[in-house]
Design a protein around this motif. Structure first.
Motif, mmCIF file in Angstrom:
data_model
loop_
_atom_site.group_PDB
_atom_site.id
_atom_site.type_symbol
_atom_site.label_atom_id
_atom_site.label_comp_id
_atom_site.label_asym_id
_atom_site.label_seq_id
_atom_site.Cartn_x
_atom_site.Cartn_y
_atom_site.Cartn_z
ATOM 1 N N ASP A 174 22.392 17.425 -27.479
ATOM 2 C CA ASP A 174 22.500 18.495 -28.476
ATOM 3 C C ASP A 174 23.185 19.702 -27.853
ATOM 4 O O ASP A 174 23.896 20.448 -28.524
ATOM 5 C CB ASP A 174 21.110 18.895 -28.986
ATOM 6 N N ALA A 175 22.955 19.910 -26.568
ATOM 7 C CA ALA A 175 23.608 20.955 -25.784
ATOM 8 C C ALA A 175 23.400 20.606 -24.322
ATOM 9 O O ALA A 175 22.565 19.748 -23.989
ATOM 10 C CB ALA A 175 23.037 22.334 -26.110
ATOM 11 N N VAL A 176 24.142 21.265 -23.427
ATOM 12 C CA VAL A 176 23.988 20.974 -22.001
ATOM 13 C C VAL A 176 24.368 22.214 -21.201
ATOM 14 O O VAL A 176 25.329 22.911 -21.522
ATOM 15 C CB VAL A 176 24.848 19.748 -21.591
ATOM 16 N N THR A 177 23.562 22.502 -20.163
ATOM 17 C CA THR A 177 23.838 23.631 -19.276
ATOM 18 C C THR A 177 23.877 23.148 -17.834
ATOM 19 O O THR A 177 23.306 22.110 -17.496
ATOM 20 C CB THR A 177 22.769 24.736 -19.408
ATOM 21 N N SER A 209 33.023 20.504 -26.206
ATOM 22 C CA SER A 209 32.997 21.833 -25.594
ATOM 23 C C SER A 209 32.070 22.817 -26.298
ATOM 24 O O SER A 209 31.575 23.755 -25.670
ATOM 25 C CB SER A 209 34.412 22.410 -25.547
ATOM 26 N N SER A 210 31.804 22.616 -27.592
ATOM 27 C CA SER A 210 30.928 23.540 -28.317
ATOM 28 C C SER A 210 29.493 23.492 -27.820
ATOM 29 O O SER A 210 28.709 24.411 -28.089
ATOM 30 C CB SER A 210 30.953 23.235 -29.817
ATOM 31 N N LYS A 211 29.130 22.447 -27.084
ATOM 32 C CA LYS A 211 27.749 22.266 -26.638
ATOM 33 C C LYS A 211 27.482 22.832 -25.240
ATOM 34 O O LYS A 211 26.328 22.914 -24.823
ATOM 35 C CB LYS A 211 27.391 20.773 -26.654
ATOM 36 N N LEU A 212 28.523 23.233 -24.534
ATOM 37 C CA LEU A 212 28.352 23.671 -23.152
ATOM 38 C C LEU A 212 27.730 25.060 -23.088
ATOM 39 O O LEU A 212 28.174 25.994 -23.762
ATOM 40 C CB LEU A 212 29.692 23.675 -22.418
ATOM 41 N N GLY A 213 26.686 25.188 -22.267
ATOM 42 C CA GLY A 213 26.046 26.481 -22.065
ATOM 43 C C GLY A 213 25.131 26.915 -23.195
ATOM 44 O O GLY A 213 24.585 28.023 -23.157
ATOM 45 N N ALA A 235 36.886 23.601 -23.693
ATOM 46 C CA ALA A 235 35.753 24.167 -22.950
ATOM 47 C C ALA A 235 36.123 25.484 -22.282
ATOM 48 O O ALA A 235 37.239 25.670 -21.785
ATOM 49 C CB ALA A 235 35.266 23.173 -21.903
ATOM 50 N N ASP A 236 35.159 26.402 -22.253
ATOM 51 C CA ASP A 236 35.301 27.671 -21.545
ATOM 52 C C ASP A 236 35.448 27.377 -20.048
ATOM 53 O O ASP A 236 34.588 26.723 -19.457
ATOM 54 C CB ASP A 236 34.057 28.520 -21.804
ATOM 55 N N PRO A 237 36.529 27.835 -19.404
ATOM 56 C CA PRO A 237 36.709 27.572 -17.969
ATOM 57 C C PRO A 237 35.533 28.043 -17.126
ATOM 58 O O PRO A 237 35.213 27.417 -16.097
ATOM 59 C CB PRO A 237 37.986 28.367 -17.630
ATOM 60 N N HIS A 238 34.883 29.131 -17.546
ATOM 61 C CA HIS A 238 33.720 29.616 -16.796
ATOM 62 C C HIS A 238 32.599 28.583 -16.823
ATOM 63 O O HIS A 238 31.928 28.356 -15.793
ATOM 64 C CB HIS A 238 33.230 30.938 -17.377
ATOM 65 N N GLN A 239 32.400 27.946 -17.970
ATOM 66 C CA GLN A 239 31.371 26.917 -18.057
ATOM 67 C C GLN A 239 31.706 25.729 -17.151
ATOM 68 O O GLN A 239 30.831 25.194 -16.467
ATOM 69 C CB GLN A 239 31.209 26.446 -19.507
ATOM 70 N N ILE A 240 32.952 25.323 -17.143
ATOM 71 C CA ILE A 240 33.374 24.218 -16.272
ATOM 72 C C ILE A 240 33.091 24.557 -14.818
ATOM 73 O O ILE A 240 32.582 23.728 -14.047
ATOM 74 C CB ILE A 240 34.868 23.908 -16.474
ATOM 75 N N THR A 241 33.388 25.792 -14.437
ATOM 76 C CA THR A 241 33.132 26.237 -13.060
ATOM 77 C C THR A 241 31.646 26.169 -12.724
ATOM 78 O O THR A 241 31.269 25.725 -11.631
ATOM 79 C CB THR A 241 33.648 27.671 -12.861
ATOM 80 N N LEU A 242 30.794 26.585 -13.658
ATOM 81 C CA LEU A 242 29.351 26.556 -13.418
ATOM 82 C C LEU A 242 28.869 25.135 -13.148
ATOM 83 O O LEU A 242 28.058 24.900 -12.241
ATOM 84 C CB LEU A 242 28.606 27.138 -14.625
ATOM 85 N N PHE A 243 29.358 24.185 -13.927
ATOM 86 C CA PHE A 243 28.940 22.799 -13.725
ATOM 87 C C PHE A 243 29.413 22.277 -12.369
ATOM 88 O O PHE A 243 28.645 21.640 -11.632
ATOM 89 C CB PHE A 243 29.475 21.907 -14.853
#
Length: 267
Positions: A174-177, A209-213, A235-243
């Motif tokens: 449903d979402a992922v962080t 990408s809507s589910k990231l963070g 996807a937001d590049p910042h979110q990709i970096t966090l993962f």
């Protein structure tokens, strides 16, 4: 005397306005046993109206769980691109586990013409996709059906998983962080996903990408490393970096290629 239907409607109203309501508080308010309240919560949860939390409380918010039917049309091109990439990882002769959800369902569709595969799933939509595929052996995990997600959960599904291992496990979300893992509306579903991840040699989380963070619910799946997040190029590049900083492998696919392929086939 308040009917069960009226009681559940009032529970939903209270939770929507109060946010968090404990089993004990509801039991006292309606003068019924805690087990009766838990059954009410389970029914409301299965309908996608409530999200259960740890400790017997429930959280209802501005994010009711969308049904599988509703989710199928959301981010369609992105999900198709993710599914095609995932299908490319699957090799003949492998045994794979497909979770529920619209993106994993798109993966099942992409695998329909394959042969020499064994697919295990708790998901009704995956069974429907692969029912007429002669080259694929399908094993179903039974249990209690969650109507909103069209997946089977609970002790029967968990017991079956303990007797299986898989080359690859594909999980929906449903979402992922990056810090807490997969976010879900239902604890039984999170428990099953955790067991799924433990049984796979390679684990993938398919999430557009809507589910990231995002954190729409209060139940979480903590995944041990290594695992791979597969998402789209929106996807937001910042979110990709966090993962990636958390040690998670990330594959970013392009939904535009799917759209171009569809237009090419149509012309």
């Amino acid at each position: 005397m308040t009917t069960a239907k009226a009681r559940r409607e009032e529970i939903y109203r209270l939770a929507t306005t109060a946010g968090l309501t404990s089993v004990e508080e509801l039991s006292q308010r309606f003068n019924v046993t805690a087990s009766t309240i838990r059954r009410d919560l389970a029914l409301l949860n299965d309908e996608g109206k409530l999200a259960r939390t740890y400790g017997g409380a429930l959280a209802i918010g501005a994010h009711p769980e969308a049904s599988l039917r509703q989710r199928i049309g959301e981010a369609f091109e992105e999900k198709q691109a993710i599914a095609q990439w995932a299908a490319g990882q699957v090799q003949a002769g492998e045994s794979i586990l497909l979770d529920g959800g619209s993106t994993v369902g798109a993966l099942a569709h992409a695998l329909r013409d394959r042969s020499g595969l064994t697919v295990t799933t708790p998901a009704v939509n995956t069974v429907q996709e692969l029912a007429d595929s002669p080259g694929i052996h399908v094993d179903c995990l039974g249990g209690r059906l969650r109507s909103v997600s069209q997946t089977f959960v609970g002790p029967l599904a968990e017991a079956a998983l303990e007797r299986m291992t898989f080359d690859r496990v594909f999980l929906g979300a449903d979402a992922v962080t990056a810090d807490d893992g997969i976010c879900e509306a239902d604890q039984a579903q999170t428990r099953l996903k955790e067991l799924m991840a433990r049984r796979g040699a390679a684990v993938y989380v398919l999430a557009d990408s809507s589910k990231l963070g995002q954190r729409p619910f209060h139940a979480w799946v903590r995944l041990p490393l290594p695992w791979t997040l597969v998402t789209d190029d929106g996807a937001d590049p910042h979110q990709i970096t966090l993962f990636r900083e958390a040690g998670i492998d990330v594959e970013v696919v392009s939904g535009h290629k799917v759209q171009e392929a569809e237009r090419s086939r149509a012309s």
